[in-house]
Design an enzyme around this catalytic site. Structure first.
Site: not given
Ligand code: PLP
Length: 415
Positions: A130, A207, A210, A233, A372
């Site tokens: 992401h 990270d 998900q 999420k 993203c």
């Molecule tokens: N990493 C992953 C794999 C994501 O799916 C997301 C959000 O879609 C993020 C990071 C960023 O999360 P946040 O916007 O809640 O900080």
């Protein structure tokens, strides 16, 4: 008809009753919510606990001697302990509250970077990141003179582990990788990746944005150094998230932000910092967010990750099978052997945006675009995808509605 047997590990209709937002009409049709990878809906338990906090317990935390402040502090710190238990952290002070995954990664990039990264050092990320696990490292590289290295992926969107082994070297300071791809659903072999990095004494950040909504996470069993995730999420509130870090790293890392609560003693000449976790939690935190996230943890545990995993695996299999059975021009993007309940796809040559817009008119919420993850789309040579991402409250009937929706999309575009 599907060849799959119906799995009923829990009563999905009863579970759906816990989520008020699922029971609404959108454009005159009952809502089908398939945008769970972007954010999940919230159970009444979470909504009620936040409401109760504001109706009864609202007060600033950590500094008050009065009753309400102590109540609020206790609830907030209790939520931290719930998260500690959920991810099996050794200490509750290894659980830092953040705004979300993005802030957690930025905190590490800033703080770890300031302490340990020098010109010529290398940080490894993967092709499946992401943007929030790319840009903070690029910014850190600009500040420090370090270099970003990227683990490539194959056409099925699985990481090339041989290439990964080749990237690990004496200049590598940190591996920062996504656990489950939000765009395509690939589950990366993170246990193996951590083991390989640790053989060279290289710490690993995951990270987990998900991962937490779908699977049991045990930071001690994984021996992971850092893990970030977002409350919204995993059926909790927005604006709250978690950074787990091993005590040995967090103790050494400098604070990310300065302000109230993160200090021990302040004078104009010198400031000393508070102990963990407060050193990294400057200012009034998102109190009701933390408490709401604690309620989300309670809710997830009341269902159990095993049941969640089984139900979602069925949705993934059923959805994939239905798409491929009913349409001969569907392309599933991301066909990794290990996937979470995310299906990214393209319908013939119809632009994802058009597909998403028509599905929306039918009450079906999917996400379209690059999710993203522009480098993934560039690697695959596509502008984006349509993404249906399932939670445990979704059903096969909802997938059937999406299939008939796609039929209408194709009719309109004569595809
Ligand atoms: N990493 C992953 C794999 C994501 O799916 C997301 C959000 O879609 C993020 C990071 C960023 O999360 P946040 O916007 O809640 O900080």
């Amino acid at each position: 008809m599907s060849s799959l047997s119906v799995i009923t590990p829990f009563d999905v209709e009863t579970i759906r009753q816990d989520f008020p937002a699922l029971h609404q009409m959108v454009h005159g049709k009952p809502l089908v919510y398939f945008d769970n990878a972007a954010t999940s809906q919230k159970p009444s338990l979470v909504i009620d606990r936040i409401r109760k906090y504001y109706e009864r317990d609202n007060s600033n935390i950590h500094r008050g001697v009065h009753y309400l402040s102590q109540q609020a502090t206790e609830m907030y710190e209790e939520a931290r302990k719930k998260i500690q238990t959920l991810i099996n952290a050794r200490q509750s002070y290894e659980v830092l509250f953040t705004k979300g995954t993005t802030e957690g990664i930025n905190l590490i990039a800033y703080s770890f970077g300031q302490k340990w990264i020098k010109p010529g050092d290398e940080i490894i990320v993967s092709a499946l990141e992401h943007h929030s696990n790319i840009v903070p490292w690029q910014m850190m590289c600009e500040r420090t003179g370090a270099q970003l290295r990227v683990i490539p992926m194959n056409d099925a969107a699985e990481l090339d582990m041989e290439a990964y082994a080749g990237l690990l070297n004496e200049r590598t300071r940190l591996v920062a990788t996504v656990w489950i791809s939000n765009a395509l659903g690939t589950i990366n072999p993170v246990a193996e990746m951590i083991r390989m990095a640790h053989e060279r004494n290289i710490p690993v950040m995951l990270d987990g944005a998900q991962a937490l909504p779908h699977m049991q996470v045990d930071v001690q069993a994984l021996d992971v150094d850092f893990l970030t995730f977002s409350g919204h999420k995993m059926f909790g509130p927005t604006g709250i998230g978690v950074l787990y870090g091993k005590e040995k790293w967090l103790e050494e890392m400098p604070p990310f932000m300065g302000g109230g609560d993160m200090i021990e003693k302040v004078s104009f000449e010198k400031t000393t910092y508070n102990e963990l976790p407060h050193k990294f939690e400057a200012g009034t935190p998102h109190i009701e967010g933390g408490i709401g996230l604690g309620a989300a943890v309670d809710y997830i545990q009341s269902i159990g990750y095993e049941a969640i995993g089984k139900w979602e695996a069925d949705l993934l299999q059923y959805g994939t099978e239905q798409l491929l059975t009913h349409f001969d021009d569907i392309r599933i993007v991301g066909t990794a052997a290990h996937k979470a309940s995310v299906i990214s796809f393209l319908v013939g040559d119809i632009h994802p945006y058009d597909t998403g817009t028509i599905l929306d008119q039918l009450g079906i919420a999917v996400r379209t675009g690059h999710h993203c993850t522009q480098p993934i789309m560039t690697r695959l040579g596509i502008p984006g995808t349509v993404r249906a991402s399932f939670a445990f409250y979704n059903t096969r009937e909802e997938i059937d509605r999406m299939i008939s929706g796609i039929r209408q999309v194709k009719k309109m575009f004569k595809s």
